[in-house]
Design an enzyme around this catalytic site. Structure first.
Site, mmCIF file in Angstrom:
data_model
loop_
_atom_site.group_PDB
_atom_site.id
_atom_site.type_symbol
_atom_site.label_atom_id
_atom_site.label_comp_id
_atom_site.label_asym_id
_atom_site.label_seq_id
_atom_site.Cartn_x
_atom_site.Cartn_y
_atom_site.Cartn_z
ATOM 1 N N ASP A 57 -2.470 -1.475 -2.864
ATOM 2 C CA ASP A 57 -3.442 -1.468 -3.980
ATOM 3 C C ASP A 57 -4.867 -1.245 -3.484
ATOM 4 O O ASP A 57 -5.815 -1.813 -4.035
ATOM 5 C CB ASP A 57 -3.367 -2.780 -4.768
ATOM 6 C CG ASP A 57 -2.055 -2.945 -5.511
ATOM 7 O OD1 ASP A 57 -1.209 -2.045 -5.415
ATOM 8 O OD2 ASP A 57 -1.882 -3.981 -6.177
ATOM 9 N N ASP A 61 1.346 1.874 -3.292
ATOM 10 C CA ASP A 61 0.612 1.991 -4.563
ATOM 11 C C ASP A 61 -0.889 1.961 -4.314
ATOM 12 O O ASP A 61 -1.631 1.298 -5.038
ATOM 13 C CB ASP A 61 1.004 0.853 -5.512
ATOM 14 C CG ASP A 61 2.493 0.795 -5.784
ATOM 15 O OD1 ASP A 61 3.172 1.825 -5.643
ATOM 16 O OD2 ASP A 61 2.988 -0.299 -6.131
#
Length: 327
Positions: free
Chosen positions: A158, A179
């Site tokens: 992230d 991600d």
């Protein structure tokens, strides 16, 4: 005959010249005490609430070990370093995809140049043991009209929480493994390097994007235009965070690290027809599409333009040009 486009930009330029002050205030931050402040956060806090004047916070080279937050009422700020390699804002926190971020932006009308935002969690060994991989964002963007030039974003999971609003990245560097560009943002990444740090997660697959569009009436999505994807390990170009996820790579170059399937449906099995994942005129050893998932989209020329044309996708009101007057 004068084109409508020329008239639009001439009118915009005159409007900005007559209605927006091009003057800026400059604040110097220097770790050694040679500026007005020694920390970035104190410089930000010195700007009045509901500020209307563009203010440059100039950071002398250094590693600023602090968490930085720009609240909603602190608009018209420019953070400017000497280079993304020499000017770094870094912090070590983890466990929350929002709250653990090194840099948090809630104010619209923001620019940054020549700075790296880094979350050092997972990037270092502790007693020769890798820390548990978990959420550890370097930057959280929860604001409209934010632009970044020659900036860096470094983390593992992230890394760039591209959450809400229109965002423009030019000549930037984004590094991560899981991600590491995620959220609901409406964002254009141009002439940038997307670096997969696959060696940091061992035998796991890496995922570059997790975009969260939830309806075909929404206009958000991630577009990578003239970018290069580099790194180590095996990476997917994206996985579907929500059931209308939208990611487009346009004329970009891929190292030989892209999984043959290219994309992962993740938690949205059965929703493939709603998801817009596309590669347009990409090249490099990772760009072979012969084994891509069958549900990857082939965009029409009109569909491509809606994503790739900066004015149509991102810059409908000319905010990028307006900001550049002050950079």
């Amino acid at each position: 005959m004068v084109s409508p486009t020329f008239i639009f930009y001439l009118t915009l330029t005159l409007f900005l010249f007559l209605n927006v002050s091009t003057s800026t205030k400059t604040i110097l931050v220097d770790k050694s005490g040679k500026g007005q402040f020694t920390t970035v956060q104190k410089a930000i806090d010195s700007i009045p609430s509901n500020n209307k004047q563009w203010t440059i916070i100039l950071l002398n080279a250094g590693f600023y070990k602090e968490r930085v937050t720009i609240l909603k009422d602190k608009q018209y700020i420019i953070l400017k370093g000497e280079s993304r390699l020499s000017t770094v804002i870094e912090w070590d926190d983890s466990g929350n995809s929002l709250e653990s971020s090194t840099f948090k932006l809630y104010a619209s009308n923001f620019m940054a140049r020549n700075i790296t935002f880094k979350n050092t969690y997972d990037l270092v060994l502790v007693n020769d043991v890798v820390k548990k991989i978990t959420w550890a964002p370097a930057a959280l963007l929860y604001a409209d009209k934010a632009s970044f030039y020659e900036c860096g974003f470094v983390g593992i999971q992230d890394t760039l929480t591209d959450l809400v609003g229109r965002h423009f990245f030019d000549g930037c560097y984004v590094e991560g493994a899981i991600d590491f560009i995620w959220g609901y943002g409406q964002s254009l990444y141009q002439n940038s390097e997307i670096h997969v740090n696959g060696k940091s997660i061992g035998n796991w697959n890496a995922y570059i994007t997790a975009q969260g569009r939830e309806s075909d009436t929404q206009t958000n999505g991630f577009v990578f235009k003239y970018c290069k994807v580099t790194g180590t390990g095996t990476a997917y170009l994206g996985r579907a965070y929500r059931n209308h996820s939208a990611v487009v790579y346009f004329r970009s170059t891929f190292d030989n690290i892209i999984a043959p399937e290219g994309w992962d449906i993740w938690k949205q099995a059965g929703k493939e027809k709603y998801i817009t994942y596309a590669e347009v005129e990409c090249k490099g050893p990772g760009a072979n599409m012969s084994k891509r998932v069958k549900w990857e989209k082939t965009l029409t020329a009109e569909q491509q333009k809606k994503f790739v044309d900066q004015k149509l996708f991102l810059n409908q009101d000319g905010w990028i040009e307006e900001q550049r007057l002050h950079l």
